[in-house]
Design an enzyme around this catalytic site. Sequence first.
Site, short mmCIF file in Angstrom:
data_model
loop_
_atom_site.label_atom_id
_atom_site.label_comp_id
_atom_site.label_asym_id
_atom_site.label_seq_id
_atom_site.Cartn_x
_atom_site.Cartn_y
_atom_site.Cartn_z
N GLY A 232 0.76 -1.38 0.00
CA GLY A 232 -0.02 -0.02 0.04
C GLY A 232 1.01 1.07 0.03
O GLY A 232 2.08 1.22 -0.42
N SER A 233 0.33 2.43 0.54
CA SER A 233 1.03 3.49 0.32
C SER A 233 2.21 3.60 1.73
O SER A 233 2.27 2.91 2.57
CB SER A 233 0.11 4.74 0.87
OG SER A 233 -0.41 4.48 1.98
N GLY A 237 2.75 2.11 5.34
CA GLY A 237 4.09 1.22 5.78
C GLY A 237 4.53 2.08 6.96
O GLY A 237 5.21 1.38 7.66
N GLU A 254 5.84 -3.31 0.59
CA GLU A 254 5.78 -3.14 -0.65
C GLU A 254 4.84 -2.00 -0.87
O GLU A 254 3.61 -1.82 -0.73
CB GLU A 254 4.99 -4.17 -1.74
CG GLU A 254 5.64 -5.42 -1.63
CD GLU A 254 6.95 -5.66 -2.47
OE1 GLU A 254 7.05 -4.67 -3.17
OE2 GLU A 254 7.52 -6.59 -2.41
N CYS A 288 1.50 0.68 -8.81
CA CYS A 288 2.54 1.15 -8.21
C CYS A 288 3.69 1.20 -9.07
O CYS A 288 4.85 2.09 -8.74
CB CYS A 288 3.09 -0.17 -7.07
SG CYS A 288 3.19 -1.57 -7.77
P1 NAD Z 1 -3.31 2.32 1.31
O1 NAD Z 1 -2.22 2.51 2.00
O2 NAD Z 1 -4.54 3.43 1.49
O3 NAD Z 1 -4.14 0.85 1.82
C1 NAD Z 1 -3.36 -0.12 1.69
C2 NAD Z 1 -4.06 -1.29 2.76
O4 NAD Z 1 -3.62 -0.91 4.03
C3 NAD Z 1 -5.43 -1.38 3.01
O5 NAD Z 1 -5.83 -2.63 2.89
C4 NAD Z 1 -5.63 -0.60 4.17
O6 NAD Z 1 -7.01 -1.20 4.92
C5 NAD Z 1 -4.44 -1.00 4.89
N1 NAD Z 1 -4.01 -0.07 6.09
C6 NAD Z 1 -3.93 1.26 5.96
N2 NAD Z 1 -3.49 1.64 7.12
C7 NAD Z 1 -3.30 0.72 7.82
C8 NAD Z 1 -2.92 0.50 9.13
N3 NAD Z 1 -2.18 1.65 9.94
N4 NAD Z 1 -2.71 -0.88 9.81
C9 NAD Z 1 -2.97 -1.69 8.90
N5 NAD Z 1 -3.47 -1.80 7.74
C10 NAD Z 1 -3.68 -0.36 7.23
O7 NAD Z 1 -3.05 2.08 -0.26
P2 NAD Z 1 -3.99 1.93 -1.63
O8 NAD Z 1 -4.71 3.49 -1.70
O9 NAD Z 1 -5.03 0.98 -1.23
O10 NAD Z 1 -3.05 1.78 -2.68
C11 NAD Z 1 -2.31 2.61 -3.32
C12 NAD Z 1 -0.85 2.65 -2.96
O11 NAD Z 1 -0.42 1.12 -2.87
C13 NAD Z 1 -0.04 3.34 -3.65
O12 NAD Z 1 0.70 4.04 -2.87
C14 NAD Z 1 0.86 2.25 -4.44
O13 NAD Z 1 2.03 2.73 -4.73
C15 NAD Z 1 1.06 1.36 -3.36
N6 NAD Z 1 1.15 -0.17 -3.74
C16 NAD Z 1 2.20 -0.77 -3.81
C17 NAD Z 1 2.76 -1.92 -4.47
C18 NAD Z 1 4.20 -2.32 -4.28
O14 NAD Z 1 4.19 -3.69 -4.69
N7 NAD Z 1 5.29 -1.67 -3.92
C19 NAD Z 1 1.79 -2.54 -5.16
C20 NAD Z 1 0.42 -2.05 -5.24
C21 NAD Z 1 0.23 -0.88 -4.62
#
Ligand code: NAD
Length: 500
Positions: A232-233, A237, A254, A288
């Site tokens: 995720g973002s 992370g 990731e 991503c």
């Molecule tokens: P996001 O960070 O908003 O959410 C991702 C996941 O994390 C969701 O399931 C969310 O519920 C969970 N989450 C959020 N905060 C949390 C916390 N404090 N504790 C536990 N879980 C939590 O991301 P998004 O908007 O769904 O996706 C887009 C982002 O993901 C972009 O930044 C993109 O670059 C990244 N991404 C990275 C990769 C990679 O492999 N590097 C792949 C796909 C997406």
Amino acid sequence: MDTPQDILRNLGLNPSSLTGGTLIARSPIDGAELARLHEHTVAQAHSAITRARQASLAWRDVPAPRRGELIRLLGETLRQHKRELGRLVSLEAGKILAEGEGEVQEMIDICDFAVGLSRQLYGLTIASERPGHRMMETWHPLGVVGVISAFNFPVAVWSWNAALALVCGNAVVWKPSEKTPLTALACQALFAQAAQRFGDAPAGLSEVLIGGREVGEALVDSHSVALVSATGSTRMGRQVGPRVAQRFGRVLLELGGNNAIIVGPTADLDMAARGIVFGAIGTAGQRCTTTRRLIVHESVADELVQRLHKAYASAPIGNPLDEGKLVGPLIDRVSFDAMQAALTAAREQGGKVTGGERVLADQYPDAWYVRPAIAEMPGQTDVVCHETFAPILYVMRYKEFGDALTMQNGVPQGLSSAIFTNDLREAETFLSAAGSDCGIANVNIGTSGAEIGGAFGGEKETGGGRESGSDSWRNYMRRATNTINYSRQLPLAQGIKFGE
Ligand code: NAD
């Protein structure tokens, strides 16, 4: 044509689980409600983790090639349902059909990879310095692997983790994005079909937790979850990484990317333009690995940028289920607002912006379609250094190759990167230790669309994790170093004499 309900039924979802809950699943295609799902409470999340822990204790004793058989059956089930699951990905994430099905193909590919791997979880034999001794490494399952995933690859990321984690002898608990819960339930239903055919897979081997951040946090904080693999973002992370570290758990991150393509003076501009357009506007800029920065040599910049403008002007934007469309919607209004804010900042920082406006608002008042934007920047300003999860391509020009490399590496993220060049020295320098600092560095291919055979992931704020191919499986196992003494003496290491 199949309605969403037809698809869900064909994928084996129980209709009663799709109504009456608090989490509303919507399609970004038109904003329509698809289902109302029941969210898990934190207590239910803990029960699921306990079930998974129990399952892992039985599963770790199953020989790895036999564990591979379950993943072979999962791959077969996915092949049978590729079309429906791909369509559901399109409906829930807004990808064009080719990309929705492409994502399912990626799941099938990683299953094939993991099946082979189930017979290749090799450890080393190491030369011992002591006579009559043998040293070796053995690899053991970790226990429970927690998977947190993002909306933009709603099914592939789970399969990258789950296929490897399961052949490595672990159980998996998955917290999908709250924006794409239906695809997760569909994957779980398909897994259940595969498990039934397998016969004696322990209950709880694969669990899904529906809900938002709180449920994710339960996974993050549980001492029973040995590895948290979170996609995720960077913001997410930053929260998850330290929390898992606090309890000395393992983490695989990731996170966001800010991927650049360098185009040198000798580049094949036809290839470069194709690679840039696919990378920048595919999945409406919501990968991503999306190409977000173009660093182009001044001698070819005018021609390349002109070609890009032409391609952008004719890119078909619209309902991703319709044949011929290449750019679907943004996931939601928050994404649209973030894009507009970034474009305003780009203008304020001296950029010349083309595109970026909302389109199709009359036809889809509750959806967020945009024309992909090109922002020609005077340099790598502040806004360029941030990942905005939308189709914005920042263009910067350079004179000296060294300056292009400095710009490429001059952002906090380090996921994917590419160079288009026919100059061997440039290409090799780009791939060298002094070149790209990213986890993925390509020559004459764009930044987007990795194959599962390679390790996937990135450096710096991208989090440092590696998933998928190569030896990423080691992340899902723990290593034990074993020394066996088959002599009749007890020699000490380093020649130490102790009480003799
Ligand atoms: P996001 O960070 O908003 O959410 C991702 C996941 O994390 C969701 O399931 C969310 O519920 C969970 N989450 C959020 N905060 C949390 C916390 N404090 N504790 C536990 N879980 C939590 O991301 P998004 O908007 O769904 O996706 C887009 C982002 O993901 C972009 O930044 C993109 O670059 C990244 N991404 C990275 C990769 C990679 O492999 N590097 C792949 C796909 C997406």
